[in-house]
Design an enzyme around this catalytic site. Structure first.
Site, PDB file in Angstrom:
ATOM      1  N   ASP A  66       0.817  -1.177  -0.083  1.00 32.67           N
ATOM      2  CA  ASP A  66      -0.114  -0.065  -0.031  1.00 32.67           C
ATOM      3  C   ASP A  66       0.634   1.229  -0.059  1.00 32.67           C
ATOM      4  OD1 ASP A  66      -1.844   2.201   0.492  1.00 32.67           O
ATOM      5  OD2 ASP A  66      -2.831   1.146   2.115  1.00 32.67           O
ATOM      6  N   GLU A 119       0.957   4.394   0.068  1.00 31.83           N
ATOM      7  CA  GLU A 119       0.439   5.770   0.786  1.00 31.83           C
ATOM      8  C   GLU A 119       1.401   6.436   1.934  1.00 31.83           C
ATOM      9  OE1 GLU A 119      -3.995   5.990   0.669  1.00 31.83           O
ATOM     10  OE2 GLU A 119      -3.642   3.890   1.335  1.00 31.83           O
TER      11      GLU A 119
END
Length: 309
Positions: A168, A170
Site C-alpha cells: 500500500d 501511501e
C-alpha cells in the site's frame, strides 16, 4: 519515532461508478508455516472476499466471525493485517520494516490471533504502508537495497506463519529526510525479489501511489507476480490498471459501516455480472455487521451472512 498509522480513507471521495464484476472462486485449504494443514472451509462458490482490519482498534478474529447462512462457508477468504510500515533510518540511510505495538501484538500472539483464522481456511496477509518518513516502495536506490527490504518482508512471513504481503504505497512522503523521489526500477526490483523469496505466498497490490504505476522496467513486468490487485477508493467502482485476469481483480471497494448497503449490493452485483473474482472490504470492526455484510453476500453468494460473536 513511533507512529501509529490510521488510514484516513474518508477523504477518498466517491468516483463515478463504471462497469464490472466476478468469477466463481472456491475457497481452498491453507497450510501454515508450522506445517499444520488447516481445515478446509466449507465449499463456497463466488468471488474471493477480502477484509482489511485496522488492528490499532480491532481484532483480526473479526474476520472469522462471519459465515454464510446457506452452507456455512466463510464470508471472508483473505484477512489483511493493517498495517506494518516501511520506515527510514536516517543514520544508515536505509528503509526498514517496522511494527507498531498493535501490529507487533498480533504477530507475537499468532497462535491466538492468526492461526484460528488459518485453521478456518482464511488466508492472513500483512499490509505494509508508508510512514511519513520518506521511505517507500518506489524509491529504493538500487536492486540490492530493494532485495534487502524484500528479505525483511519474506522473513517476517516465514517467522510468523503468514500467507503473504500486501503493498500500500501511501503516506511515504517521498523526499522527506533527504530521501529520493520515486524511480522506475525500485518497485520492480522489490516485487521480483519478494516473489523469488516466497513463490507460493500471496502478494497483493492496493492500487495507489507511485509504486502502482511503475510495474515495468528493463524489460521486466511484475504485473503477473501479483495474486490480487484492488481499487483503493471505497464506495466506488474502478478497475485496477494492472495486467491481471479478472479473477484476480477487485474493481469494487467498500468500507463496512460507511458505504451504504445499497451501494455495497450494487457493487457486488456488478462484480458478479461483469465476471470479476475479488470483492474488497475495509474496516471490519467488532460490532455485529451482519446487515452490512449480507448486503454484498446476497449478491456474491446468494446467501445472508451470519455473525457469531
Amino acid at each position: 519515532m513511533k507512529f501509529t498509522p490510521v488510514r484516513s480513507r474518508v477523504r477518498r471521495a466517491a468516483l463515478a461508478l463504471s462497469a464490472v464484476a466476478a468469477l466463481a472462486f472456491g475457497t481452498a485449504a491453507t497450510t501454515t508455516t508450522t506445517g499444520a494443514a488447516a481445515a478446509p472451509a466449507a465449499a463456497k462458490q463466488g468471488p474471493t472476499s477480502v477484509a482489511y482490519i485496522e488492528v490499532n482498534n480491532n481484532s483480526m478474529l473479526n474476520a472469522g466471525k462471519y459465515t454464510l447462512a446457506d452452507g456455512g462457508g466463510n464470508v471472508f477468504d483473505v484477512a489483511v493485517i493493517f498495517a506494518a510500515n516501511i520506515n527510514y533510518d536516517t543514520s544508515t540511510k536505509t528503509a526498514y520494516l517496522h511494527f507498531n505495538e498493535n501490529v507487533q501484538r498480533v504477530l507475537d500472539n499468532a497462535a491466538t490471533q492468526i492461526r484460528p483464522l488459518q485453521q478456518k481456511g482464511i488466508k492472513v496477509v500483512l499490509s505494509v504502508l508508508g510512514n511519513h518518513q520518506g521511505a517507500g516502495f518506489a524509491n529504493f536506490p538500487s536492486q540490492q537495497a530493494a532485495s534487502a527490504f524484500a528479505k525483511q518482508l519474506s522473513d517476517t512471513v516465514a517467522e510468523y506463519g503468514l500467507d503473504g504481503i500486501d503493498f500500500d504505497d501511501e503516506y511515504a512522503e517521498y523526499g522527506t529526510n533527504g530521501t529520493a523521489q520515486p524511480n522506475d526500477s525500485s518497485f520492480v526490483h522489490l516485487v521480483t525479489a519478494l516473489r523469488a523469496n516466497m513463490p507460493d505466498k500471496i502478494i497483493s497490490l492496493y492500487n495507489i501511489g507511485p509504486a502502482a504505476s511503475r510495474l515495468s522496467y528493463g524489460g521486466v513486468d511484475v504485473s503477473t507476480d501479483f495474486d490480487y490487485a484492488w481499487n483503493p477508493y471505497y464506495g466506488t467502482w474502478q478497475v485496477p490498471g494492472i495486467a491481471l485476469p479478472k479473477s484476480k481483480l477487485s474493481p469494487a471497494a467498500v468500507e463496512i459501516g460507511r458505504t451504504s448497503q445499497s451501494t455495497s449490493a450494487a457493487l457486488a452485483r456488478r462484480t458478479v455480472n461483469e465476471g470479476y473474482g475479488v470483492y474488497l472490504t475495509y474496516n471490519l470492526d467488532g460490532s455485529d455487521r451482519s446487515a452490512d455484510v449480507s448486503a454484498f453476500t446476497r449478491e456474491l453468494y446468494g446467501s445472508e451472512a451470519v455473525h457469531t460473536p
